[in-house]
Scaffold this active site. Structure first.
Site, PDB file in Angstrom:
ATOM      1  N   GLY A   8       0.914  -1.227  -0.124  1.00  0.00           N
ATOM      2  CA  GLY A   8      -0.076  -0.162  -0.058  1.00  0.00           C
ATOM      3  C   GLY A   8       0.890   1.156   0.140  1.00  0.00           C
ATOM      4  N   SER A  10       1.251   3.196  -2.589  1.00  0.00           N
ATOM      5  CA  SER A  10       0.924   4.369  -3.406  1.00  0.00           C
ATOM      6  C   SER A  10       0.243   5.515  -2.790  1.00  0.00           C
ATOM      7  CB  SER A  10      -0.270   3.831  -4.554  1.00  0.00           C
ATOM      8  OG  SER A  10      -1.070   3.247  -3.640  1.00  0.00           O
ATOM      9  N   ASP A  59      -2.449  -7.666  -5.351  1.00  0.00           N
ATOM     10  CA  ASP A  59      -3.697  -7.513  -4.381  1.00  0.00           C
ATOM     11  C   ASP A  59      -3.117  -8.401  -2.811  1.00  0.00           C
ATOM     12  OD1 ASP A  59      -5.994  -8.025  -2.845  1.00  0.00           O
ATOM     13  OD2 ASP A  59      -7.099  -7.943  -4.669  1.00  0.00           O
ATOM     14  N   ASN A  88       1.450  -2.509   5.395  1.00  0.00           N
ATOM     15  CA  ASN A  88       0.678  -1.338   5.589  1.00  0.00           C
ATOM     16  C   ASN A  88      -0.745  -1.362   4.867  1.00  0.00           C
ATOM     17  OD1 ASN A  88       0.314   1.843   5.748  1.00  0.00           O
ATOM     18  ND2 ASN A  88       0.338   1.444   3.497  1.00  0.00           N
ATOM     19  N   SER A 140      -3.854  -0.286  14.225  1.00  0.00           N
ATOM     20  CA  SER A 140      -4.820   0.632  14.551  1.00  0.00           C
ATOM     21  C   SER A 140      -5.188   0.767  15.937  1.00  0.00           C
ATOM     22  CB  SER A 140      -6.070   0.487  13.659  1.00  0.00           C
ATOM     23  OG  SER A 140      -6.802   1.599  14.100  1.00  0.00           O
ATOM     24  N   TYR A 153     -12.710  -4.577  11.396  1.00  0.00           N
ATOM     25  CA  TYR A 153     -11.286  -3.840  11.183  1.00  0.00           C
ATOM     26  C   TYR A 153     -10.688  -4.127  12.529  1.00  0.00           C
ATOM     27  CZ  TYR A 153      -8.442   0.216  10.306  1.00  0.00           C
ATOM     28  OH  TYR A 153      -7.124   0.900  10.340  1.00  0.00           O
ATOM     29  N   ALA A 156      -9.349  -7.517  12.681  1.00  0.00           N
ATOM     30  CA  ALA A 156      -8.208  -7.782  11.737  1.00  0.00           C
ATOM     31  C   ALA A 156      -6.865  -7.245  12.501  1.00  0.00           C
ATOM     32  CB  ALA A 156      -8.624  -7.180  10.283  1.00  0.00           C
ATOM     33  N   LYS A 157      -7.134  -5.980  12.878  1.00  0.00           N
ATOM     34  CA  LYS A 157      -5.877  -5.532  13.469  1.00  0.00           C
ATOM     35  C   LYS A 157      -5.426  -6.065  14.565  1.00  0.00           C
ATOM     36  CE  LYS A 157      -5.468  -2.063  10.301  1.00  0.00           C
ATOM     37  NZ  LYS A 157      -4.199  -2.152   9.353  1.00  0.00           N
ATOM     38  N   ILE A 186      -5.185   9.698  11.408  1.00  0.00           N
ATOM     39  CA  ILE A 186      -4.265  10.377  10.416  1.00  0.00           C
ATOM     40  C   ILE A 186      -4.951  10.892   9.203  1.00  0.00           C
ATOM     41  CG2 ILE A 186      -2.181   9.911   9.339  1.00  0.00           C
ATOM     42  CD1 ILE A 186      -2.237   9.424  12.374  1.00  0.00           C
TER      43      ILE A 186
HETATM   44  P1  NDP Z   1      -5.356   4.796   2.152  1.00  0.00           P
HETATM   45  O1  NDP Z   1      -6.572   4.509   2.077  1.00  0.00           O
HETATM   46  O2  NDP Z   1      -4.693   6.158   2.128  1.00  0.00           O
HETATM   47  O3  NDP Z   1      -4.276   3.964   1.322  1.00  0.00           O
HETATM   48  C1  NDP Z   1      -4.424   2.603   1.321  1.00  0.00           C
HETATM   49  C2  NDP Z   1      -3.168   2.186   0.677  1.00  0.00           C
HETATM   50  O4  NDP Z   1      -3.446   0.475   0.673  1.00  0.00           O
HETATM   51  C3  NDP Z   1      -3.136   2.543  -0.669  1.00  0.00           C
HETATM   52  O5  NDP Z   1      -1.834   2.487  -1.115  1.00  0.00           O
HETATM   53  C4  NDP Z   1      -4.092   1.228  -1.526  1.00  0.00           C
HETATM   54  O6  NDP Z   1      -3.529   0.910  -3.009  1.00  0.00           O
HETATM   55  C5  NDP Z   1      -3.556  -0.137  -0.667  1.00  0.00           C
HETATM   56  N1  NDP Z   1      -4.502  -1.230  -0.491  1.00  0.00           N
HETATM   57  C6  NDP Z   1      -5.826  -1.195  -0.371  1.00  0.00           C
HETATM   58  N2  NDP Z   1      -5.919  -2.451  -0.484  1.00  0.00           N
HETATM   59  C7  NDP Z   1      -5.145  -3.210  -1.052  1.00  0.00           C
HETATM   60  C8  NDP Z   1      -5.203  -4.539  -1.663  1.00  0.00           C
HETATM   61  N3  NDP Z   1      -6.010  -5.553  -1.495  1.00  0.00           N
HETATM   62  N4  NDP Z   1      -3.597  -4.563  -2.206  1.00  0.00           N
HETATM   63  C9  NDP Z   1      -2.621  -3.901  -2.038  1.00  0.00           C
HETATM   64  N5  NDP Z   1      -2.736  -2.615  -1.846  1.00  0.00           N
HETATM   65  C10 NDP Z   1      -4.008  -2.127  -1.321  1.00  0.00           C
HETATM   66  O7  NDP Z   1      -4.939   4.349   3.705  1.00  0.00           O
HETATM   67  P2  NDP Z   1      -3.916   4.917   4.985  1.00  0.00           P
HETATM   68  O8  NDP Z   1      -2.710   5.380   4.487  1.00  0.00           O
HETATM   69  O9  NDP Z   1      -4.720   5.715   5.518  1.00  0.00           O
HETATM   70  O10 NDP Z   1      -3.771   3.634   5.962  1.00  0.00           O
HETATM   71  C11 NDP Z   1      -2.485   2.805   5.748  1.00  0.00           C
HETATM   72  C12 NDP Z   1      -2.605   1.707   6.582  1.00  0.00           C
HETATM   73  O11 NDP Z   1      -2.649   2.440   8.222  1.00  0.00           O
HETATM   74  C13 NDP Z   1      -3.968   0.772   6.846  1.00  0.00           C
HETATM   75  O12 NDP Z   1      -3.450  -0.473   6.928  1.00  0.00           O
HETATM   76  C14 NDP Z   1      -4.990   1.249   7.808  1.00  0.00           C
HETATM   77  O13 NDP Z   1      -5.640   0.463   8.304  1.00  0.00           O
HETATM   78  C15 NDP Z   1      -3.807   2.053   8.824  1.00  0.00           C
HETATM   79  N6  NDP Z   1      -4.421   2.954   9.700  1.00  0.00           N
HETATM   80  C16 NDP Z   1      -4.764   4.011   9.303  1.00  0.00           C
HETATM   81  C17 NDP Z   1      -5.391   4.921   9.859  1.00  0.00           C
HETATM   82  C18 NDP Z   1      -5.854   6.612   9.460  1.00  0.00           C
HETATM   83  O14 NDP Z   1      -6.333   7.161  10.173  1.00  0.00           O
HETATM   84  N7  NDP Z   1      -5.450   6.877   8.220  1.00  0.00           N
HETATM   85  C19 NDP Z   1      -5.541   4.855  11.468  1.00  0.00           C
HETATM   86  C20 NDP Z   1      -4.955   3.502  11.961  1.00  0.00           C
HETATM   87  C21 NDP Z   1      -4.591   2.731  10.927  1.00  0.00           C
HETATM   88  P3  NDP Z   1      -4.214   1.654  -4.065  1.00  0.00           P
HETATM   89  O15 NDP Z   1      -3.779   3.091  -4.085  1.00  0.00           O
HETATM   90  O16 NDP Z   1      -3.925   0.737  -5.297  1.00  0.00           O
HETATM   91  O17 NDP Z   1      -5.743   1.620  -3.676  1.00  0.00           O
END
Ligand code: NDP
Length: 242
Positions: A8, A10, A59, A88, A140, A153, A156-157, A186
């Protein structure tokens, strides 16, 4: 060249972690699922700082895809080994359990928990052989304290947190550390539908966090300096009581 895989990478937290690890000297394997344009942007940001990166889309929730992409990459890069893994990639599909559909449950468990198993199991062998490795799982606040609407969620976490602690005990002797970072709220796409003005009142630091603030902690745990830290879950949540 030392390699780090960030799932993740990107967007959001993953992108900031990619940039941080690149600054630490790693060649970054930027994983993503579908958003090629944003992944390309991460790659460009790394290259602008004279870093090196390769896009590695797959994926994370699909075991066959994970294994075929990773084994192909390893086959083409026989000398390389991935010494840092940042699990991540994650999604949320919130709903009260009473209204939850199978899709909400299984998509979230597959993406956030099963991915840990598929990817880590594949990469850890070489870390054990080389007697060095750093695994950082982005979990999380929800997985520590639970949150209404996030039974899927949080489960899972919490699963990844327990796996972190168990795996740390399995592989410590081989100098492989396994830790987790637990962000609170965040600013990313994932939280863009949340009301920061209302929620920030719950947070002692009175704001949502930035992606760089999570990446700083992940970067530390991935660094050689964190050599005596393993099995830990470090919260990055502005002081939200957990
Ligand atoms: P975003 O939604 O901003 O980004 C999610 C990322 O995960 C993207 O790069 C996406 O790729 C990738 N992704 C999602 N599903 C898949 C998959 N099946 N295979 C490969 N890549 C995948 O999320 P955040 O940056 O906010 O979150 C990152 C991590 O932090 C997560 O695990 C989230 O649970 C955790 N988190 C976030 C919080 C927050 O407040 N933001 C709080 C607590 C935990 P693509 O761009 O191709 O879709």
């Amino acid at each position: 060249m030392k390699y780090a895989l960030v799932t993740g990478g990107s967007r959001g937290i993953g992108r900031a972690v990619c940039i941080k690890l690149s600054q630490m000297g790693y060649h970054i394997l930027v994983n993503y699922k579908a958003n090629k344009a944003e992944a390309q942007r991460t790659l460009e940001m790394i290259e602008q700082q004279n870093g090196h990166a390769t896009l590695l889309p797959f994926d994370v929730s699909r075991q066959e895809e994970v294994e075929s992409v990773l084994s192909e990459w390893m086959g083409n890069n026989k000398e390389a080994y991935i010494e840092v893994l940042i699990n991540n990639a994650g999604i949320r599909k919130d709903n009260l359990l009473v209204f939850m559909e199978n899709e909400h449950w299984f998509d979230v468990i597959n993406t956030n928990l099963h991915s840990f198993y598929y990817i880590t199991r594949w990469l850890i062998k070489k870390m054990l052989l080389k007697k060095y490795g750093r695994i950082v799982n982005i979990v999380s606040l929800s997985g520590i304290k639970g949150l209404p609407g996030q039974v899927n969620y949080a489960a899972a976490k919490a699963g990844v947190i327990a796996a972190t602690k168990s795996l740390a005990q399995e592989v410590g002797k081989k100098n492989v550390t396994v830790n987790a970072v637990a962000p609170g709220f965040i600013k990313t796409e994932m939280t863009k539908d949340m009301n920061e003005d209302e929620l920030k009142r719950l947070i002692p630091l009175n704001r949502f966090g930035n992606i760089e603030e999570v990446a700083a902690v992940a970067g530390f745990l991935a660094s050689p300096e964190a050599s005596y830290v393993t099995g830990e879950v470090i919260s990055v949540n502005g002081g939200l009581y957990t």
